[in-house]
Enzyme design. Structure first.
Site, PDB file in Angstrom:
ATOM      1  N   LEU A  25      19.746  -8.535 -37.320  1.00  0.00           N
ATOM      2  CA  LEU A  25      19.963  -9.764 -36.549  1.00  0.00           C
ATOM      3  C   LEU A  25      19.376  -9.679 -35.151  1.00  0.00           C
ATOM      4  O   LEU A  25      19.052 -10.698 -34.545  1.00  0.00           O
ATOM      5  CB  LEU A  25      21.466 -10.062 -36.455  1.00  0.00           C
ATOM      6  N   GLY A  26      19.262  -8.469 -34.623  1.00  0.00           N
ATOM      7  CA  GLY A  26      18.722  -8.316 -33.276  1.00  0.00           C
ATOM      8  C   GLY A  26      18.664  -6.852 -32.881  1.00  0.00           C
ATOM      9  O   GLY A  26      19.347  -6.005 -33.462  1.00  0.00           O
ATOM     10  N   GLU A  27      17.837  -6.551 -31.886  1.00  0.00           N
ATOM     11  CA  GLU A  27      17.706  -5.189 -31.380  1.00  0.00           C
ATOM     12  C   GLU A  27      17.761  -5.195 -29.867  1.00  0.00           C
ATOM     13  O   GLU A  27      17.354  -6.164 -29.227  1.00  0.00           O
ATOM     14  CB  GLU A  27      16.383  -4.560 -31.840  1.00  0.00           C
ATOM     15  N   GLY A  28      18.291  -4.114 -29.301  1.00  0.00           N
ATOM     16  CA  GLY A  28      18.391  -3.997 -27.853  1.00  0.00           C
ATOM     17  C   GLY A  28      18.081  -2.591 -27.397  1.00  0.00           C
ATOM     18  O   GLY A  28      17.611  -1.746 -28.174  1.00  0.00           O
ATOM     19  N   GLY A  31      20.628  -0.040 -29.235  1.00  0.00           N
ATOM     20  CA  GLY A  31      20.847  -0.029 -30.665  1.00  0.00           C
ATOM     21  C   GLY A  31      20.382  -1.297 -31.340  1.00  0.00           C
ATOM     22  O   GLY A  31      19.543  -2.033 -30.818  1.00  0.00           O
ATOM     23  N   VAL A  32      20.966  -1.544 -32.515  1.00  0.00           N
ATOM     24  CA  VAL A  32      20.547  -2.673 -33.346  1.00  0.00           C
ATOM     25  C   VAL A  32      21.785  -3.338 -33.937  1.00  0.00           C
ATOM     26  O   VAL A  32      22.813  -2.692 -34.152  1.00  0.00           O
ATOM     27  CB  VAL A  32      19.591  -2.182 -34.461  1.00  0.00           C
ATOM     28  N   VAL A  33      21.691  -4.643 -34.190  1.00  0.00           N
ATOM     29  CA  VAL A  33      22.766  -5.396 -34.838  1.00  0.00           C
ATOM     30  C   VAL A  33      22.243  -5.896 -36.176  1.00  0.00           C
ATOM     31  O   VAL A  33      21.156  -6.483 -36.241  1.00  0.00           O
ATOM     32  CB  VAL A  33      23.230  -6.588 -33.977  1.00  0.00           C
ATOM     33  N   ASP A 141      29.475 -10.859 -17.948  1.00  0.00           N
ATOM     34  CA  ASP A 141      28.170 -11.108 -18.577  1.00  0.00           C
ATOM     35  C   ASP A 141      28.180 -12.454 -19.288  1.00  0.00           C
ATOM     36  O   ASP A 141      27.651 -12.593 -20.391  1.00  0.00           O
ATOM     37  CB  ASP A 141      27.819  -9.984 -19.557  1.00  0.00           C
TER      38      ASP A 141
END
Length: 424
Positions: A25-28, A31-33, A141
């Site tokens: 679903l997404g990366e940052g 880590g990753v989701v 945030d």
């Protein structure tokens, strides 16, 4: 939990023998989701996989804070943490799956938001914030893509990685929190002692973003962000905000009077404008609280908030095409000549002389696009959701996040905090 990562008959990877891993679903940075199915309940979940780092670095403190706080924050408008476990050198946080977020709603030009829809989203956001603040938790945030929306239309606060317990009068925090466009002026002036008012300012920015269908105050630097704020609400006087001049990074700006709030939000109701003005109060001690905002007449007046299940939502991922409203900046900011430094004076508009003290070099930044002069006269003919991309045809500005310097500063502070900031 079992230690194997075997596949099932369909070749789908399992995580800890319980979760069937689906698409990313997404990366940052950390880590990753990814999407997954909980084989125990059959529910779809979202799993955040966080890299634990090397042995000497230990567990990611930000993740520990998020786990600790979310175990205490159980509310219908706060994301639910279902499970947390280490697995194959990574920390996994399992959350309820949410279909979309408020940023996707705001930027989808196929969605027309009525005043009742906007009121519903703001009410749910404030309910989540009020619960956090009642439990003495600062989110720190707040921004549209951290407000997730489920299949039932419920909006929930998410991403508590920067959240902290507050309440001790002498406790210092870092001011490098929030994405810049949502930072309160006291944070931009470098305060290290603050409370729930910083979340309220960010919530006001999100309220404004829902009304305008674009980010409200798009500064290119901290000093430019202050210029955008002062251009919108006027330069604060000491009578409005007595403690301002004592803040660590205080910068004197040339006085600019505030334009009518109606000129910035021509389609908003009088009650909406009144609530916005209270959320954007300069003095954090006088700024409205989340609970007070929920009791404001805006939520009691007609129209009533739309039921969550009836709110418009974007199409599934991959079907939205190019239906995003570009980020625009319709306000002039200051001429930025150098990074913030004490004892300086900055003008708030282009073409005005800037008086600097102890400034060695200059750098120029472009101002944003100007307001259209006839916008207020057209307000009666403009729907609540404005296709500003079609009106102005401007390239989108990049949405800010915490930069590398901010992240490094936060990491150093986290590494030096053995108690993780949970206790006073």
């Amino acid at each position: 939990m079992a230690s194997g990562d075997g596949g099932d008959d369909a070749g789908v990877k399992r995580v800890a023998d319980r979760y069937l891993k689906r698409e990313v679903l997404g990366e940052g940075t950390y880590g990753v989701v990814f999407k997954a199915v909980d084989t125990k309940t059959g529910n779809t979940v979202a799993i955040k996989k966080i890299r634990l780092g090397k042995y000497k670095e230990g567990v990611n403190f930000t993740a520990l804070r998020e786990i600790k706080l979310l175990k205490e924050l159980k509310d219908s408008n706060i994301i639910e943490l279902i499970d947390a476990f280490p697995y194959k050198g990574n920390l996994h946080l399992v959350f309820e799956f949410m279909e979309t977020d408020l940023e996707a709603v705001i930027r989808d030009r196929n969605i027309v938001l009525s005043p009742a829809d906007t009121k519903s989203y703001i009410q749910m956001m404030l309910k989540g914030l009020a619960f956090c603040h009642k439990k003495w938790v600062l989110h720190r945030d707040m921004k549209p893509n951290n407000l997730l929306i489920g299949a039932d239309g419920q909006l929930k606060l998410a991403d508590f990685g920067l959240a902290r317990i507050f309440g001790s009068p002498e406790r210092n925090f870092t001011h490098q929190v929030f994405a810049r466009w949502y930072r309160a002026p006291e944070l931009l002036f470098g305060t290290k002692q603050y409370g729930s008012a910083v979340d309220i300012w960010a919530a006001g920015c999100i309220f404004a973003e829902l009304l305008l269908r674009r980010p409200f105050l798009q500064g290119s630097s901290d000093i430019d962000q202050l210029g955008k704020i002062f251009a919108a609400f006027g330069t604060p006087k000491s009578s409005q905000w007595p403690d301002m001049v004592y803040l660590p990074d205080y910068v004197e700006y040339q006085f600019v009077s505030a334009p009518p709030l109606r000129s910035l939000f021509p389609m908003a109701s009088d009650d909406a404008l009144d609530l916005l003005s209270r959320m954007f109060t300069y003095d954090p001690k006088a700024r409205i609280t989340a609970q007070q905002a929920l009791e404001h007449r805006y939520f009691l007046s007609v129209p009533a908030p739309t039921k969550p299940s009836q709110l418009p939502r974007p199409p599934p991922k991959g079907d939205s095409g190019n239906n995003k409203i570009p980020d625009l900046n319709l306000q002039d900011g200051p001429v930025v000549l150098s990074p913030p430094r004490k004892l300086r004076r900055v003008t708030a508009h282009e073409g005005m002389e800037v008086h600097m003290h102890r400034a060695d070099r200059t750098e120029e930044h472009p101002s944003g696009a100007r307001h259209m002069d006839d916008m207020s006269s057209q307000s009666s003919r403009i729907p609540m959701s404005v296709d500003v991309g079609a009106i102005f045809g401007t390239r989108p500005a990049p949405r800010p996040t915490l930069n590398s310097a901010d992240k490094s500063r936060l990491k150093r502070k986290l590494d030096m905090d053995p108690e993780f900031g949970y206790t006073e």
